[in-house]
Scaffold this motif. Sequence first.
Motif, PDB file in Angstrom:
ATOM      1  N   LYS A 112       0.824  -1.193   0.000  1.00 11.11           N
ATOM      2  CA  LYS A 112       0.000   0.000   0.000  1.00 11.11           C
ATOM      3  C   LYS A 112       0.865   1.254   0.000  1.00 11.11           C
ATOM      4  CE  LYS A 112      -3.866  -2.072   2.551  1.00 11.11           C
ATOM      5  NZ  LYS A 112      -4.717  -1.973   3.766  1.00 11.11           N
ATOM      6  N   PRO A 113       0.452   2.284  -0.738  1.00 13.65           N
ATOM      7  CA  PRO A 113       1.164   3.567  -0.682  1.00 13.65           C
ATOM      8  C   PRO A 113       0.529   4.486   0.338  1.00 13.65           C
ATOM      9  CG  PRO A 113      -0.437   3.659  -2.434  1.00 13.65           C
ATOM     10  CD  PRO A 113      -0.597   2.290  -1.781  1.00 13.65           C
ATOM     11  N   LYS A 114       1.256   5.485   0.770  1.00 16.20           N
ATOM     12  CA  LYS A 114       0.705   6.544   1.607  1.00 16.20           C
ATOM     13  C   LYS A 114       0.441   7.740   0.703  1.00 16.20           C
ATOM     14  CE  LYS A 114      -0.364   8.986   5.286  1.00 16.20           C
ATOM     15  NZ  LYS A 114      -1.573   8.704   6.106  1.00 16.20           N
ATOM     16  N   LEU A 115      -0.815   8.111   0.552  1.00 16.77           N
ATOM     17  CA  LEU A 115      -1.173   9.228  -0.309  1.00 16.77           C
ATOM     18  C   LEU A 115      -1.430  10.471   0.531  1.00 16.77           C
ATOM     19  CD1 LEU A 115      -3.612   7.508  -2.842  1.00 16.77           C
ATOM     20  CD2 LEU A 115      -1.121   7.698  -2.937  1.00 16.77           C
ATOM     21  N   VAL A 116      -0.901  11.590   0.063  1.00 16.68           N
ATOM     22  CA  VAL A 116      -1.081  12.881   0.731  1.00 16.68           C
ATOM     23  C   VAL A 116      -1.729  13.835  -0.272  1.00 16.68           C
ATOM     24  CG1 VAL A 116       0.041  14.781   1.927  1.00 16.68           C
ATOM     25  CG2 VAL A 116       0.963  12.469   2.142  1.00 16.68           C
ATOM     26  N   THR A 117      -2.827  14.462   0.111  1.00 17.29           N
ATOM     27  CA  THR A 117      -3.539  15.349  -0.806  1.00 17.29           C
ATOM     28  C   THR A 117      -3.347  16.813  -0.418  1.00 17.29           C
ATOM     29  OG1 THR A 117      -5.575  15.179   0.512  1.00 17.29           O
ATOM     30  CG2 THR A 117      -5.289  13.611  -1.287  1.00 17.29           C
ATOM     31  N   HIS A 118      -3.292  17.651  -1.446  1.00 18.89           N
ATOM     32  CA  HIS A 118      -3.138  19.093  -1.264  1.00 18.89           C
ATOM     33  C   HIS A 118      -4.221  19.776  -2.093  1.00 18.89           C
ATOM     34  CE1 HIS A 118       0.885  18.247   0.401  1.00 18.89           C
ATOM     35  NE2 HIS A 118       0.975  17.385  -0.584  1.00 18.89           N
ATOM     36  N   LEU A 119      -4.969  20.656  -1.467  1.00 20.35           N
ATOM     37  CA  LEU A 119      -6.100  21.286  -2.128  1.00 20.35           C
ATOM     38  C   LEU A 119      -6.039  22.798  -1.988  1.00 20.35           C
ATOM     39  CD1 LEU A 119      -8.863  20.659  -3.536  1.00 20.35           C
ATOM     40  CD2 LEU A 119      -9.888  20.797  -1.252  1.00 20.35           C
ATOM     41  N   GLN A 120      -6.255  23.482  -3.108  1.00 17.29           N
ATOM     42  CA  GLN A 120      -6.326  24.942  -3.084  1.00 17.29           C
ATOM     43  C   GLN A 120      -7.774  25.354  -2.872  1.00 17.29           C
ATOM     44  OE1 GLN A 120      -4.074  27.284  -3.119  1.00 17.29           O
ATOM     45  NE2 GLN A 120      -5.395  29.046  -3.325  1.00 17.29           N
ATOM     46  N   VAL A 121      -8.029  26.087  -1.816  1.00 15.20           N
ATOM     47  CA  VAL A 121      -9.408  26.451  -1.485  1.00 15.20           C
ATOM     48  C   VAL A 121      -9.983  27.460  -2.467  1.00 15.20           C
ATOM     49  CG1 VAL A 121     -10.926  27.405   0.277  1.00 15.20           C
ATOM     50  CG2 VAL A 121      -9.019  25.943   0.952  1.00 15.20           C
TER      51      VAL A 121
END
Length: 213
Positions: free
Chosen positions: A200-209
Amino acid sequence: DPDFTWNKGGRLHSQGEDSYQRMGKEARLKMTLNGERVCEIDIRASYLTIFHAWHDQQLDLERDPYVLPKLGKEVRDTVKIWFVATFGSNKQITKWPRQIKADYLKETGRNLSDYPVRSISEEVLKAFPLMRLWGTEKAKGDWSNLMWHESIIMLATMRELMKKGVPSLSIHDSLIVPASKTSLAQEWLERVFFGLTQMKPKLVTHLQVKPTH
């Protein structure tokens, strides 16, 4: 070369000085796709996760691999640079590459030489004993094999998203997708990664509001 089997390298590159791949993350997150704000999904420690998978070991997804016990969060970026430089070399680095030092000085105003490679290496090898194999025949591959595995994971994920009408942009070990498709993209990235590596990978999400353009 009759023995070449297309199993080396393979990252997608966007040409030009103004390419989105050359932008910082903050600038990339101001982009839109079809008028919609975007999300960037990173595979944290992609190469390290794949390298462990080659040896049937699941990387601990609960901890940040770049935050080492004796070094702490303040040295996180330096530890990450150590991995980038080592995985980009045929063996463990013994000194900081000149270009990496120059880039670090330009970006941070600090001298990378203030963090001795030997000290970083000692703590990395304590935390990840498997890294002792890097640069030996027991490593089961080199930087070009790591890049190939990573690239086919990204390409396969992008193809699956295309079938569902979802556009995406690759940044080597991360994908930019419309924010409304974040969950779908995460699902497929995890599925494809596991299909290739059985880990399994570790996914990190980044979102511009609030996108500005």
